[in-house]
Motif scaffolding. Structure first.
Motif, PDB file in Angstrom:
ATOM      1  N   HIS A 189       1.772   6.527  -7.112  1.00  0.00           N
ATOM      2  CA  HIS A 189       0.679   7.341  -7.645  1.00  0.00           C
ATOM      3  C   HIS A 189       0.895   8.820  -7.345  1.00  0.00           C
ATOM      4  O   HIS A 189       0.557   9.686  -8.158  1.00  0.00           O
ATOM      5  CB  HIS A 189      -0.643   6.878  -7.061  1.00  0.00           C
ATOM      6  CG  HIS A 189      -1.133   5.609  -7.680  1.00  0.00           C
ATOM      7  ND1 HIS A 189      -2.441   5.200  -7.603  1.00  0.00           N
ATOM      8  CD2 HIS A 189      -0.491   4.652  -8.400  1.00  0.00           C
ATOM      9  CE1 HIS A 189      -2.596   4.048  -8.240  1.00  0.00           C
ATOM     10  NE2 HIS A 189      -1.418   3.700  -8.725  1.00  0.00           N
ATOM     11  N   ALA A 190       1.481   9.118  -6.188  1.00  0.00           N
ATOM     12  CA  ALA A 190       1.738  10.522  -5.863  1.00  0.00           C
ATOM     13  C   ALA A 190       2.804  11.107  -6.768  1.00  0.00           C
ATOM     14  O   ALA A 190       2.748  12.285  -7.150  1.00  0.00           O
ATOM     15  CB  ALA A 190       2.164  10.636  -4.401  1.00  0.00           C
TER      16      ALA A 190
ATOM     17  N   THR B 102       2.356   1.728  -3.505  1.00  0.00           N
ATOM     18  CA  THR B 102       1.335   2.181  -4.454  1.00  0.00           C
ATOM     19  C   THR B 102       1.028   3.660  -4.262  1.00  0.00           C
ATOM     20  O   THR B 102       0.912   4.427  -5.221  1.00  0.00           O
ATOM     21  CB  THR B 102       0.064   1.346  -4.293  1.00  0.00           C
ATOM     22  OG1 THR B 102       0.377  -0.036  -4.472  1.00  0.00           O
ATOM     23  CG2 THR B 102      -0.990   1.757  -5.307  1.00  0.00           C
ATOM     24  N   TYR B 103       0.924   4.095  -2.992  1.00  0.00           N
ATOM     25  CA  TYR B 103       0.645   5.504  -2.712  1.00  0.00           C
ATOM     26  C   TYR B 103       1.780   6.384  -3.202  1.00  0.00           C
ATOM     27  O   TYR B 103       1.557   7.430  -3.810  1.00  0.00           O
ATOM     28  CB  TYR B 103       0.439   5.692  -1.205  1.00  0.00           C
ATOM     29  CG  TYR B 103       0.274   7.134  -0.804  1.00  0.00           C
ATOM     30  CD1 TYR B 103      -0.947   7.791  -0.979  1.00  0.00           C
ATOM     31  CD2 TYR B 103       1.337   7.840  -0.245  1.00  0.00           C
ATOM     32  CE1 TYR B 103      -1.101   9.116  -0.622  1.00  0.00           C
ATOM     33  CE2 TYR B 103       1.197   9.169   0.113  1.00  0.00           C
ATOM     34  CZ  TYR B 103      -0.020   9.812  -0.078  1.00  0.00           C
ATOM     35  OH  TYR B 103      -0.155  11.123   0.278  1.00  0.00           O
ATOM     36  N   LYS B 104       3.034   5.943  -2.953  1.00  0.00           N
ATOM     37  CA  LYS B 104       4.201   6.708  -3.385  1.00  0.00           C
ATOM     38  C   LYS B 104       4.255   6.821  -4.908  1.00  0.00           C
ATOM     39  O   LYS B 104       4.508   7.893  -5.471  1.00  0.00           O
ATOM     40  CB  LYS B 104       5.470   6.026  -2.861  1.00  0.00           C
ATOM     41  CG  LYS B 104       6.776   6.652  -3.316  1.00  0.00           C
ATOM     42  CD  LYS B 104       7.063   7.940  -2.618  1.00  0.00           C
ATOM     43  CE  LYS B 104       8.447   8.445  -2.969  1.00  0.00           C
ATOM     44  NZ  LYS B 104       8.732   9.769  -2.380  1.00  0.00           N
TER      45      LYS B 104
ATOM     46  N   LEU C 125       0.824  -1.205   0.000  1.00  0.00           N
ATOM     47  CA  LEU C 125       0.000   0.000   0.000  1.00  0.00           C
ATOM     48  C   LEU C 125       0.863   1.262   0.000  1.00  0.00           C
ATOM     49  O   LEU C 125       0.568   2.237  -0.706  1.00  0.00           O
ATOM     50  CB  LEU C 125      -0.916  -0.016   1.227  1.00  0.00           C
ATOM     51  CG  LEU C 125      -2.064  -1.033   1.189  1.00  0.00           C
ATOM     52  CD1 LEU C 125      -2.787  -1.050   2.529  1.00  0.00           C
ATOM     53  CD2 LEU C 125      -3.047  -0.702   0.068  1.00  0.00           C
ATOM     54  N   LEU C 126       1.958   1.256   0.777  1.00  0.00           N
ATOM     55  CA  LEU C 126       2.854   2.408   0.809  1.00  0.00           C
ATOM     56  C   LEU C 126       3.501   2.644  -0.556  1.00  0.00           C
ATOM     57  O   LEU C 126       3.610   3.777  -1.027  1.00  0.00           O
ATOM     58  CB  LEU C 126       3.927   2.207   1.886  1.00  0.00           C
ATOM     59  CG  LEU C 126       3.453   2.298   3.341  1.00  0.00           C
ATOM     60  CD1 LEU C 126       4.606   1.950   4.287  1.00  0.00           C
ATOM     61  CD2 LEU C 126       2.931   3.697   3.644  1.00  0.00           C
TER      62      LEU C 126
ATOM     63  N   HIS D 283      -0.907   8.914 -11.009  1.00  0.00           N
ATOM     64  CA  HIS D 283      -1.749   7.804 -11.462  1.00  0.00           C
ATOM     65  C   HIS D 283      -1.484   7.421 -12.913  1.00  0.00           C
ATOM     66  O   HIS D 283      -2.352   6.890 -13.596  1.00  0.00           O
ATOM     67  CB  HIS D 283      -3.243   8.142 -11.292  1.00  0.00           C
ATOM     68  CG  HIS D 283      -3.618   8.445  -9.884  1.00  0.00           C
ATOM     69  ND1 HIS D 283      -3.881   7.483  -8.958  1.00  0.00           N
ATOM     70  CD2 HIS D 283      -3.726   9.628  -9.230  1.00  0.00           C
ATOM     71  CE1 HIS D 283      -4.174   8.037  -7.789  1.00  0.00           C
ATOM     72  NE2 HIS D 283      -4.079   9.342  -7.927  1.00  0.00           N
TER      73      HIS D 283
END
Length: 531
Positions: A51-52, A47-49, A44-45, A56
């Motif tokens: 996408h940020a 993926t967030y990094k 999850l970390l 996306h």
């Protein structure tokens, strides 16, 4: 009809297993559960990094103007305080066997390329929103150091021993040794100056002077290089390859240069810069313009002679000739402009036996340049079918092996040709019949389509990783040779990941030309929609 009964049944679970609570199951397998939970959190970390950072987008698009600036930054930062560039390096950081070598021809070409980039930014052609990572590159410091280094390398020839009663081929002594050149010295005291290196030096210094705002370069230096080029011209209009001087001072011009068109372009640019007042008109200097025109007419004449002598003769892909033609016949060109030149001004061959009209010179250059372009495009279009398929790493490369410099130099010729090839919106000129005009329009469409596709290939060869100190450079090719049994293939594969300054300089010019092409296409479409 009833289906047959199964012969085996699932064994019943013991009562102890059925009565277990979820907590009991976790207590027994807590290590496995903890590992999977940790992996989920890390996923999850990440993926967030991602996408940020990329908003996306799985594959982040890099703007063409940004690639141009990265390449310019690589060249500017590779220029050391003495004015030399970091000549060659491997993309993986390993040492290169040629790191100790340095070629002045490549130095001059990089200076020419960076000067063109400076003109590109001065012209405001990149109107993107200025971001911290996409600001125009300050190349002035590198240009000054590289220019000073190149000027220091220019020398006059040593005095020639007197030769009383010399006849036949004209002696270089007649020039009073007022020429300059870039010399290569040998251990035993002899030296030679090549036409290509001195022509690139002249071209680079002219464009550098233009990027500095003119009046910064000593005109005597440029004229000295111009004298060397004109002295290297043969009587038929072609050029010798080099001037050799032995340790006793004896001189000899040797070989036939394949870079004569580069000398023609340099002489044209010098003629435009160094003007003279004739009959009250400020015209391009005849000292440089007339040798350039003789060269322009000599190249197709020599090609016709070779075809008559050898039916299998194939025209060389002389991309510098196409670029010189573009400079000769561009809009506003002063070289063949009857309103600029005096009425009595004429162009002849060395013996003054042939007088060439302005129109004949321009059309001869355009026609031979069209032949070069057709040969270039045909060679590309006849590559194997798999070469033209999208998944192929070499998709868009203009040669079989995808060398970055081969593709880049041909793209530059294609971009230059767009200056004189008519478009489908143009009206047919009176000197071309309908079929000839249609053929040139179709040639332009092939050139535009191929140039865009080839520029996409060049972009795939750029180092774009932010943490890589070589970011902005271009590697030699995208893939290795599949057949590795020859010495040529072995050497190619060993050099595939090298980054050399002339690779980057060539590609920088090609990408600048491609961006200009895209901007012109966009402006034409907007104008068409408004009308």
């Amino acid at each position: 009809f009833e289906p047959p009964q199964p012969t085996r049944a699932r064994p019943p679970l013991p009562d102890a297993e059925l009565k277990q609570t979820p907590f009991a199951v976790f207590k027994r397998n807590w290590k496995q559960v903890l590992v999977w939970a940790l992996l989920a959190v890390l996923g999850l970390l990440w993926t967030y990094k991602a996408h940020a950072t990329h908003k996306h987008v799985l594959h982040k698009h890099i703007r063409l103007g940004q690639r141009v600036r990265w390449a310019a930054k690589y060249l500017a930062e590779s220029c050391d305080p003495t004015g030399e560039f970091k000549y060659i390096i491997r993309a993986n950081g390993l040492p290169h066997p040629e790191e100790g070598t340095y070629h002045m021809a490549h130095h001059a070409f990089v200076l020419y390329s960076l000067s063109e980039y400076a003109m590109y930014e001065i012209g405001g052609e990149d109107q993107s929103v200025a971001k911290h990572q996409d600001m125009p590159v300050d190349v002035q410091g590198a240009l000054v150091r590289a220019t000073q280094y190149l000027v220091r390398m220019l020398e006059a020839p040593p005095p020639e021993p007197p030769k009383p009663g010399m006849t036949g081929e004209k002696s270089l002594t007649n020039s009073n040794d007022n020429f300059l050149a870039v010399w290569h010295l040998y251990d035993h005291g002899s030296r030679h100056a090549s036409l290509a290196t001195s022509a690139l030096a002249l071209l680079a210094l002219i464009v550098a002077d233009q990027s500095f705002g003119h009046d910064t370069m000593d005109l005597r230096v440029l004229r000295g290089l111009g004298h060397f080029l004109s002295e290297m011209q043969r009587r038929d209009g072609l050029f010798y390859e080099r001037l050799y001087i032995d340790n006793a001072g004896k001189r000899a011009r040797e070989g036939s240069s394949k870079y004569g068109s580069l000398a023609i372009l340099a002489l044209l640019r010098l003629a435009d810069l160094d003007r003279e007042v004739i009959d009250g008109k400020l015209v391009p200097s005849p000292s440089w313009l007339k040798p350039a025109i003789r060269g322009i007419m000599a190249v197709p004449t020599e090609a016709d002679r070779m075809r008559r002598w050898n039916i299998h003769y194939k025209d060389p892909i002389d991309y510098w000739y196409v670029i010189a033609t573009s400079e000769l016949v561009r809009d506003g060109s002063p070289y063949l402009n009857s309103t600029v030149l005096p009425e009595w001004y004429t162009f002849t061959d060395h013996w003054e036996s042939s007088i060439w009209q302005y129109f004949d010179i321009a059309e001869s250059a355009r026609e031979y340049s069209s032949k070069i372009l057709k040969e270039m495009l045909t060679e590309y279009e006849l590559l194997p079918r798999t070469h033209h398929e999208k998944p192929n790493l070499l998709y868009g490369a203009l040669t079989m092996n995808g060398e970055v410099f081969r593709t880049a130099e041909r793209i530059r010729a294609m971009h230059a040709a767009l200056e004189f090839l008519p478009s489908h919106r143009s009206q047919s000129p009176g000197y071309l019949d309908v079929e000839a005009f249609r053929n040139r329009v179709m040639l332009r469409e092939r050139v535009e389509r191929t140039a865009r596709r080839a520029a996409e290939y060049l972009a795939t060869l750029q180092v774009t990783f932010n943490q890589n100190p070589l970011k902005g450079g271009f590697v030699r090719a995208a893939s290795r040779m599949k057949i590795q049994v020859t010495a040529e293939a072995e050497e190619f594969n060993l050099r595939i990941n090298e980054i050399r300054i002339d690779y980057v300089a060539d590609t920088l010019l090609a990408l600048i030309g491609n961006r200009r092409l895209l901007l012109k296409t966009k402006q034409a479409m907007e104008l068409h929609h408004r009308s």
